[in-house]
Structure formats: structure tokens, C-alpha cells
Design a protein around this motif. Structure first.
Motif, PDB file in Angstrom:
ATOM      1  N   ASP A 191     -32.991 -28.094  24.707  1.00  0.00           N
ATOM      2  CA  ASP A 191     -31.726 -27.929  25.429  1.00  0.00           C
ATOM      3  C   ASP A 191     -31.267 -29.237  26.045  1.00  0.00           C
ATOM      4  O   ASP A 191     -30.077 -29.406  26.325  1.00  0.00           O
ATOM      5  CB  ASP A 191     -31.888 -26.882  26.535  1.00  0.00           C
ATOM      6  CG  ASP A 191     -32.187 -25.503  25.971  1.00  0.00           C
ATOM      7  OD1 ASP A 191     -31.504 -25.102  25.013  1.00  0.00           O
ATOM      8  OD2 ASP A 191     -33.103 -24.839  26.472  1.00  0.00           O
ATOM      9  N   GLY A 192     -32.216 -30.153  26.270  1.00  0.00           N
ATOM     10  CA  GLY A 192     -31.815 -31.415  26.857  1.00  0.00           C
ATOM     11  C   GLY A 192     -32.967 -32.389  27.018  1.00  0.00           C
ATOM     12  O   GLY A 192     -34.086 -32.143  26.562  1.00  0.00           O
ATOM     13  N   LEU A 193     -32.664 -33.479  27.713  1.00  0.00           N
ATOM     14  CA  LEU A 193     -33.581 -34.603  27.847  1.00  0.00           C
ATOM     15  C   LEU A 193     -33.461 -35.178  29.245  1.00  0.00           C
ATOM     16  O   LEU A 193     -32.363 -35.254  29.801  1.00  0.00           O
ATOM     17  CB  LEU A 193     -33.194 -35.665  26.817  1.00  0.00           C
ATOM     18  CG  LEU A 193     -33.962 -36.986  26.793  1.00  0.00           C
ATOM     19  CD1 LEU A 193     -35.366 -36.773  26.217  1.00  0.00           C
ATOM     20  CD2 LEU A 193     -33.210 -38.017  25.937  1.00  0.00           C
ATOM     21  N   HIS A 194     -34.613 -35.576  29.822  1.00  0.00           N
ATOM     22  CA  HIS A 194     -34.585 -36.285  31.097  1.00  0.00           C
ATOM     23  C   HIS A 194     -35.089 -37.702  30.872  1.00  0.00           C
ATOM     24  O   HIS A 194     -36.153 -37.911  30.291  1.00  0.00           O
ATOM     25  CB  HIS A 194     -35.452 -35.598  32.150  1.00  0.00           C
ATOM     26  CG  HIS A 194     -35.358 -36.260  33.486  1.00  0.00           C
ATOM     27  ND1 HIS A 194     -34.421 -35.896  34.433  1.00  0.00           N
ATOM     28  CD2 HIS A 194     -36.044 -37.306  34.030  1.00  0.00           C
ATOM     29  CE1 HIS A 194     -34.550 -36.670  35.496  1.00  0.00           C
ATOM     30  NE2 HIS A 194     -35.529 -37.537  35.267  1.00  0.00           N
ATOM     31  N   LEU A 195     -34.321 -38.690  31.355  1.00  0.00           N
ATOM     32  CA  LEU A 195     -34.615 -40.090  31.106  1.00  0.00           C
ATOM     33  C   LEU A 195     -34.965 -40.838  32.386  1.00  0.00           C
ATOM     34  O   LEU A 195     -34.261 -40.736  33.387  1.00  0.00           O
ATOM     35  CB  LEU A 195     -33.398 -40.778  30.463  1.00  0.00           C
ATOM     36  CG  LEU A 195     -33.006 -40.262  29.075  1.00  0.00           C
ATOM     37  CD1 LEU A 195     -31.644 -40.826  28.685  1.00  0.00           C
ATOM     38  CD2 LEU A 195     -34.055 -40.635  28.037  1.00  0.00           C
ATOM     39  N   GLY A 196     -36.051 -41.600  32.336  1.00  0.00           N
ATOM     40  CA  GLY A 196     -36.376 -42.512  33.419  1.00  0.00           C
ATOM     41  C   GLY A 196     -35.507 -43.749  33.340  1.00  0.00           C
ATOM     42  O   GLY A 196     -34.809 -43.970  32.343  1.00  0.00           O
ATOM     43  N   LEU A 197     -35.580 -44.574  34.359  1.00  0.00           N
ATOM     44  CA  LEU A 197     -34.723 -45.758  34.423  1.00  0.00           C
ATOM     45  C   LEU A 197     -35.046 -46.786  33.345  1.00  0.00           C
ATOM     46  O   LEU A 197     -34.196 -47.607  32.989  1.00  0.00           O
ATOM     47  CB  LEU A 197     -34.829 -46.406  35.807  1.00  0.00           C
ATOM     48  CG  LEU A 197     -34.154 -45.615  36.928  1.00  0.00           C
ATOM     49  CD1 LEU A 197     -34.649 -46.084  38.287  1.00  0.00           C
ATOM     50  CD2 LEU A 197     -32.634 -45.759  36.838  1.00  0.00           C
ATOM     51  N   CYS A 251     -40.069 -20.931  26.651  1.00  0.00           N
ATOM     52  CA  CYS A 251     -38.753 -20.971  27.316  1.00  0.00           C
ATOM     53  C   CYS A 251     -37.775 -20.018  26.638  1.00  0.00           C
ATOM     54  O   CYS A 251     -36.994 -19.338  27.308  1.00  0.00           O
ATOM     55  CB  CYS A 251     -38.203 -22.398  27.308  1.00  0.00           C
ATOM     56  SG  CYS A 251     -39.024 -23.506  28.483  1.00  0.00           S
ATOM     57  N   GLN A 252     -37.807 -19.956  25.330  1.00  0.00           N
ATOM     58  CA  GLN A 252     -36.923 -19.034  24.619  1.00  0.00           C
ATOM     59  C   GLN A 252     -37.239 -17.584  24.975  1.00  0.00           C
ATOM     60  O   GLN A 252     -36.325 -16.784  25.188  1.00  0.00           O
ATOM     61  CB  GLN A 252     -37.062 -19.247  23.110  1.00  0.00           C
ATOM     62  CG  GLN A 252     -36.409 -20.523  22.606  1.00  0.00           C
ATOM     63  CD  GLN A 252     -36.618 -20.746  21.115  1.00  0.00           C
ATOM     64  OE1 GLN A 252     -37.621 -20.319  20.542  1.00  0.00           O
ATOM     65  NE2 GLN A 252     -35.677 -21.422  20.481  1.00  0.00           N
ATOM     66  N   SER A 253     -38.515 -17.252  25.057  1.00  0.00           N
ATOM     67  CA  SER A 253     -38.897 -15.869  25.353  1.00  0.00           C
ATOM     68  C   SER A 253     -38.544 -15.470  26.780  1.00  0.00           C
ATOM     69  O   SER A 253     -38.316 -14.293  27.061  1.00  0.00           O
ATOM     70  CB  SER A 253     -40.391 -15.659  25.094  1.00  0.00           C
ATOM     71  OG  SER A 253     -41.177 -16.429  25.982  1.00  0.00           O
ATOM     72  N   TYR A 254     -38.477 -16.465  27.689  1.00  0.00           N
ATOM     73  CA  TYR A 254     -38.122 -16.195  29.085  1.00  0.00           C
ATOM     74  C   TYR A 254     -36.653 -16.529  29.378  1.00  0.00           C
ATOM     75  O   TYR A 254     -36.222 -16.474  30.521  1.00  0.00           O
ATOM     76  CB  TYR A 254     -39.013 -17.009  30.025  1.00  0.00           C
ATOM     77  CG  TYR A 254     -40.400 -16.479  30.223  1.00  0.00           C
ATOM     78  CD1 TYR A 254     -40.732 -15.701  31.332  1.00  0.00           C
ATOM     79  CD2 TYR A 254     -41.408 -16.746  29.300  1.00  0.00           C
ATOM     80  CE1 TYR A 254     -42.030 -15.229  31.526  1.00  0.00           C
ATOM     81  CE2 TYR A 254     -42.711 -16.277  29.476  1.00  0.00           C
ATOM     82  CZ  TYR A 254     -43.002 -15.519  30.587  1.00  0.00           C
ATOM     83  OH  TYR A 254     -44.291 -15.045  30.771  1.00  0.00           O
TER      84      TYR A 254
END
Length: 217
Positions: A81-87, A59-62
């Protein structure tokens, strides 16, 4: 950090490190600027960490955004850069305390009640779905379809809820995007769609760029 949200979120898929890495590279080569690393059965924390390191470097290289699914400690350890959380995962509030205010935190929603919950939690975006059946996610929630999305968007408008950006997820096809955009869905999260036809990324980006320009004329 700039919390700019890409209109197309790629959710990684694959049973092995090698398969995951191959699919991530395909998505990035196709023009994806947002990768959510999701590997539900890695077999060990070490394998997951190894893949996460690979994904971050790619991701850094792109110059793409790197989001970790579910694992808040991994996101913190690798400075994602971030996080995705389920319920049923860690709360948005606790995740912000652990990661900091500058990190992107998204949350899953399957119903109008879930969307309201996510708005109260002040996550940065909502992944709402599933749109239709998909084999890339286990324990699938009830299918929403166009009518389900329309009903939720109508209720948000009726109740004057200032919703955070909502992304459709779950079995999306290229021809679904226009109608979802027209009912107020801001973007999409996809996996197998890109793996089957990487060229779709260019066409979808062109659609959203055209709509953005026309919205501001």
C-alpha cells in the motif's frame, strides 16, 4: 487507492521472522489498522521477502494498510500500500515514479528543516522524532521531547507552512498522546508500546475517535 491515514501506525519489531510475525499478529489482533514492516538486519533479502509476504497477507486478512520501510523495490514487487523513507533513503520523487501516484509515501524528519523538506517533496505524511530514547531504533537522532515538537509546530504556524500530517515517533507512552494531540500532532507511530500492552490500542483509538467527533461538532 484511498490514502486514509490511520492515527496509530505500528512499526514492526523483532530479530527473526518468527518474532516479527508474532508481534505483527499481536498488533493486528489488538486492532491496529496500519503496519509498517521494518526489519533492519534480516540477514538476507530472501528472509526479508518472506517476512514481507507474510505481513502483506496478514494485513489483507485484517483489512490493514501494509507499508514497507526503506525498500522501494520490495514495495513495488509486492504491490504494498505504500513506503516509508528515511532521510538517507530513496527520494520521494523517485519512489513515486516507481510506485505510482496512488501509493502512500511517508518520510522521516528529525528537525524543522527536515519537515520543510518533506513538505516540499509532497510526501503523504511525516514521521517526526524521536520523542524520547527508544531501544527499537539504532543510530538514534537527537531527542525532541515535547518542547521540540512544540517549537516545530510553532514555527510551521509562524511561517504559514501548510504541513502534511505529522506523526510522533520514538519511545512514546500512552500518557504522551493527549499533549501531542493538543499541540497539533495528528497521530503516533509505535512499536514496543503495543507489544508491552496490546490493550492500549483500543484506548488510543477511543481517544482519537472522541477528539474527531468533538472537532466536528
Amino acid at each position: 487507492m484511498d490514502k486514509k491515514l490511520s492515527k496509530i501506525q505500528y512499526i514492526s519489531n523483532g530479530l527473526t521472522i518468527e518474532e516479527q510475525e508474532k508481534n505483527i499478529r499481536i498488533a493486528l489482533d489488538a486492532g491496529i489498522k496500519w503496519v509498517q514492516l521494518r526489519w533492519k538486519n534480516p540477514g538476507s533479502e530472501l528472509k526479508l521477502f518472506q517476512l514481507a509476504e507474510i505481513c502483506k497477507k496478514l494485513c489483507q486478512s485484517y483489512q490493514a494498510t501494509f507499508i514497507v520501510n526503506d525498500h522501494v523495490d520490495l514495495a513495488r514487487q509486492l504491490n504494498a500500500d505504500g513506503l516509508h523513507l528515511g532521510l538517507t533513503d530513496e527520494s520521494v520523487e523517485n519512489a513515486r515514479l516507481l510506485l505510482g501516484e496512488d501509493k502512500i509515501i511517508g518520510g522521516t524528519a528529525n528537525s524543522y528543516t527536515d519537515v520543510l523538506q518533506r513538505c516540499v517533496e509532497k510526501c503523504d505524511y511525516i514521521g517526526l522524532g524521536p520523542f524520547r530514547f527508544t531501544e527499537t531504533k539504532q543510530k538514534l537522532s537527537p531527542i525532541l521531547g515535547i518542547s521540540g515538537y512544540q517549537e516545530i509546530m510553532d514555527k510551521l504556524k509562524r511561517d504559514q507552512v501548510q504541513a502534511v500530517p505529522i506523526f510522533a515517533i520514538g519511545g512514546l507512552q500512552e500518557n504522551d498522546i493527549v499533549i501531542l494531540h493538543n499541540i497539533g500532532i495528528q497521530g503516533i507511530a509505535v512499536s514496543s508500546l503495543i507489544q508491552k500492552d496490546p490493550s492500549v490500542v483500543l484506548r488510543i483509538n477511543q481517544f482519537y475517535e472522541k477528539e474527531y467527533v468533538e472537532d466536528w461538532r
